[in-house]
Design a protein around this motif. Structure first.
Motif, PDB file in Angstrom:
ATOM      1  N   LEU A 135       0.832  -1.207   0.000  1.00 23.34           N
ATOM      2  CA  LEU A 135       0.000   0.000   0.000  1.00 23.34           C
ATOM      3  C   LEU A 135       0.865   1.255   0.000  1.00 23.34           C
ATOM      4  CD1 LEU A 135      -2.849   1.259   0.181  1.00 23.34           C
ATOM      5  CD2 LEU A 135      -2.646   1.105   2.660  1.00 23.34           C
ATOM      6  N   SER A 136       1.902   1.243   0.813  1.00 23.27           N
ATOM      7  CA  SER A 136       2.811   2.389   0.879  1.00 23.27           C
ATOM      8  C   SER A 136       3.518   2.599  -0.461  1.00 23.27           C
ATOM      9  CB  SER A 136       3.831   2.173   1.993  1.00 23.27           C
ATOM     10  OG  SER A 136       4.695   3.266   2.086  1.00 23.27           O
ATOM     11  N   ALA A 137       3.987   1.516  -1.066  1.00 27.98           N
ATOM     12  CA  ALA A 137       4.680   1.614  -2.360  1.00 27.98           C
ATOM     13  C   ALA A 137       3.733   2.055  -3.470  1.00 27.98           C
ATOM     14  CB  ALA A 137       5.325   0.277  -2.707  1.00 27.98           C
ATOM     15  N   LEU A 138       2.509   1.534  -3.454  1.00 26.71           N
ATOM     16  CA  LEU A 138       1.540   1.886  -4.498  1.00 26.71           C
ATOM     17  C   LEU A 138       1.032   3.311  -4.335  1.00 26.71           C
ATOM     18  CD1 LEU A 138      -0.551  -1.406  -4.522  1.00 26.71           C
ATOM     19  CD2 LEU A 138       1.006  -0.619  -6.325  1.00 26.71           C
ATOM     20  N   GLY A 139       1.062   3.815  -3.107  1.00 28.83           N
ATOM     21  CA  GLY A 139       0.523   5.142  -2.835  1.00 28.83           C
ATOM     22  C   GLY A 139       1.451   6.287  -3.148  1.00 28.83           C
ATOM     23  N   ARG A 140       2.684   5.982  -3.542  1.00 30.48           N
ATOM     24  CA  ARG A 140       3.615   7.059  -3.873  1.00 30.48           C
ATOM     25  C   ARG A 140       4.337   6.749  -5.176  1.00 30.48           C
ATOM     26  NH1 ARG A 140       7.978   4.181  -1.777  1.00 30.48           N
ATOM     27  NH2 ARG A 140       7.491   3.241   0.211  1.00 30.48           N
ATOM     28  N   GLY A 141       4.824   7.773  -5.788  1.00 30.12           N
ATOM     29  CA  GLY A 141       5.570   7.592  -7.038  1.00 30.12           C
ATOM     30  C   GLY A 141       4.664   7.494  -8.248  1.00 30.12           C
ATOM     31  N   PRO A 142       5.265   7.508  -9.417  1.00 27.72           N
ATOM     32  CA  PRO A 142       4.480   7.448 -10.658  1.00 27.72           C
ATOM     33  C   PRO A 142       3.829   6.084 -10.868  1.00 27.72           C
ATOM     34  CG  PRO A 142       6.837   7.498 -11.143  1.00 27.72           C
ATOM     35  CD  PRO A 142       6.688   7.656  -9.664  1.00 27.72           C
ATOM     36  N   LEU A 143       2.752   6.089 -11.608  1.00 28.85           N
ATOM     37  CA  LEU A 143       1.977   4.874 -11.842  1.00 28.85           C
ATOM     38  C   LEU A 143       2.812   3.784 -12.502  1.00 28.85           C
ATOM     39  CD1 LEU A 143      -0.769   3.536 -11.599  1.00 28.85           C
ATOM     40  CD2 LEU A 143      -1.393   4.532 -13.790  1.00 28.85           C
ATOM     41  N   ASP A 144       3.723   4.150 -13.397  1.00 28.59           N
ATOM     42  CA  ASP A 144       4.496   3.114 -14.084  1.00 28.59           C
ATOM     43  C   ASP A 144       5.420   2.349 -13.130  1.00 28.59           C
ATOM     44  OD1 ASP A 144       6.289   5.202 -13.743  1.00 28.59           O
ATOM     45  OD2 ASP A 144       7.090   5.093 -15.769  1.00 28.59           O
ATOM     46  N   ARG A 145       5.693   2.893 -11.948  1.00 31.91           N
ATOM     47  CA  ARG A 145       6.516   2.177 -10.970  1.00 31.91           C
ATOM     48  C   ARG A 145       5.714   1.131 -10.215  1.00 31.91           C
ATOM     49  NH1 ARG A 145       9.517   6.692  -7.882  1.00 31.91           N
ATOM     50  NH2 ARG A 145      10.014   5.004  -6.447  1.00 31.91           N
ATOM     51  N   THR A 146       4.395   1.126 -10.356  1.00 30.43           N
ATOM     52  CA  THR A 146       3.587   0.115  -9.674  1.00 30.43           C
ATOM     53  C   THR A 146       3.820  -1.272 -10.259  1.00 30.43           C
ATOM     54  OG1 THR A 146       1.656   0.491 -11.075  1.00 30.43           O
ATOM     55  CG2 THR A 146       1.789   1.764  -9.042  1.00 30.43           C
ATOM     56  N   THR A 147       4.371  -1.341 -11.456  1.00 30.71           N
ATOM     57  CA  THR A 147       4.646  -2.646 -12.055  1.00 30.71           C
ATOM     58  C   THR A 147       5.741  -3.384 -11.303  1.00 30.71           C
ATOM     59  OG1 THR A 147       6.219  -1.686 -13.620  1.00 30.71           O
ATOM     60  CG2 THR A 147       3.933  -1.909 -14.356  1.00 30.71           C
ATOM     61  N   THR A 148       6.535  -2.675 -10.501  1.00 33.56           N
ATOM     62  CA  THR A 148       7.609  -3.310  -9.742  1.00 33.56           C
ATOM     63  C   THR A 148       7.146  -3.793  -8.370  1.00 33.56           C
ATOM     64  OG1 THR A 148       8.347  -1.219  -8.782  1.00 33.56           O
ATOM     65  CG2 THR A 148       9.327  -1.852 -10.893  1.00 33.56           C
ATOM     66  N   VAL A 149       5.909  -3.493  -7.996  1.00 35.71           N
ATOM     67  CA  VAL A 149       5.390  -3.898  -6.686  1.00 35.71           C
ATOM     68  C   VAL A 149       4.887  -5.335  -6.780  1.00 35.71           C
ATOM     69  CG1 VAL A 149       3.661  -3.451  -4.901  1.00 35.71           C
ATOM     70  CG2 VAL A 149       4.768  -1.543  -6.084  1.00 35.71           C
ATOM     71  N   THR A 150       5.513  -6.211  -5.989  1.00 35.86           N
ATOM     72  CA  THR A 150       5.094  -7.610  -5.939  1.00 35.86           C
ATOM     73  C   THR A 150       3.959  -7.724  -4.932  1.00 35.86           C
ATOM     74  OG1 THR A 150       7.341  -8.316  -6.420  1.00 35.86           O
ATOM     75  CG2 THR A 150       5.859  -9.969  -5.517  1.00 35.86           C
ATOM     76  N   LEU A 151       2.865  -8.320  -5.365  1.00 41.66           N
ATOM     77  CA  LEU A 151       1.679  -8.374  -4.518  1.00 41.66           C
ATOM     78  C   LEU A 151       1.061  -9.767  -4.595  1.00 41.66           C
ATOM     79  CD1 LEU A 151       0.058  -6.480  -2.717  1.00 41.66           C
ATOM     80  CD2 LEU A 151      -1.273  -5.825  -4.692  1.00 41.66           C
ATOM     81  N   ALA A 152       1.177 -10.512  -3.500  1.00 45.79           N
ATOM     82  CA  ALA A 152       0.583 -11.848  -3.428  1.00 45.79           C
ATOM     83  C   ALA A 152      -0.933 -11.732  -3.296  1.00 45.79           C
ATOM     84  CB  ALA A 152       1.161 -12.609  -2.236  1.00 45.79           C
ATOM     85  N   ALA A 153      -1.618 -12.843  -3.435  1.00 48.57           N
ATOM     86  CA  ALA A 153      -3.086 -12.840  -3.436  1.00 48.57           C
ATOM     87  C   ALA A 153      -3.691 -12.317  -2.137  1.00 48.57           C
ATOM     88  CB  ALA A 153      -3.608 -14.245  -3.738  1.00 48.57           C
TER      89      ALA A 153
END
Length: 125
Positions: free
Chosen positions: A67-85
């Motif tokens: 949540l912290s990683a997804l909530g900051r920075g540009p949208l294209d950086r969200t592809t680097t966030v690993t998110l399990a089910a």
């Protein structure tokens, strides 16, 4: 895909003036230490610390980190966030509750159905 979708929802909320507190208490502003399990309160703007009353939705350490990683920075950086089910489900529950609270109407975030990756398929065998 999950991270990008959740990141896009967070950005959309931010653009509409409904920014969610993703790395600090939405009441007192106290920063949340990275990787700490937190409580989310839809009516109070996001994460709420225990001294401020916490919230009804539990978010695990993995969920808070994402949540912290997804909530900051540009949208294209969200592809680097690993998110399990499981953390993804926690965040979807929190975002759905937040949107429903503010719209006063039920919503479905929907999106693409989850397709298990190789590691998830291997664990099921």
């Amino acid at each position: 895909v999950r991270g990008v979708r959740l990141g896009a929802i967070l950005r959309l909320l931010d653009c509409t003036g409904m920014r969610i507190a993703t790395d600090h208490c939405s009441v007192c502003g106290t920063p949340v230490p990275p990787g700490k399990a937190v409580r989310f309160h839809p009516g109070r703007g996001g994460i709420v610390c225990t001294p401020c009353g916490a919230g009804p939705i539990a978010i695990s350490r993995a969920g808070q980190t994402a949540l912290s990683a997804l909530g900051r920075g540009p949208l294209d950086r969200t592809t680097t966030v690993t998110l399990a089910a499981e953390p993804a489900q926690e965040l979807e529950q929190a975002l759905t509750a937040f949107i429903e609270y503010h719209l006063e109407h039920p919503v479905t975030l929907g999106g693409f159905p989850h397709r298990p990756n190789r590691a998830e398929r291997a664990r099921k065998r």
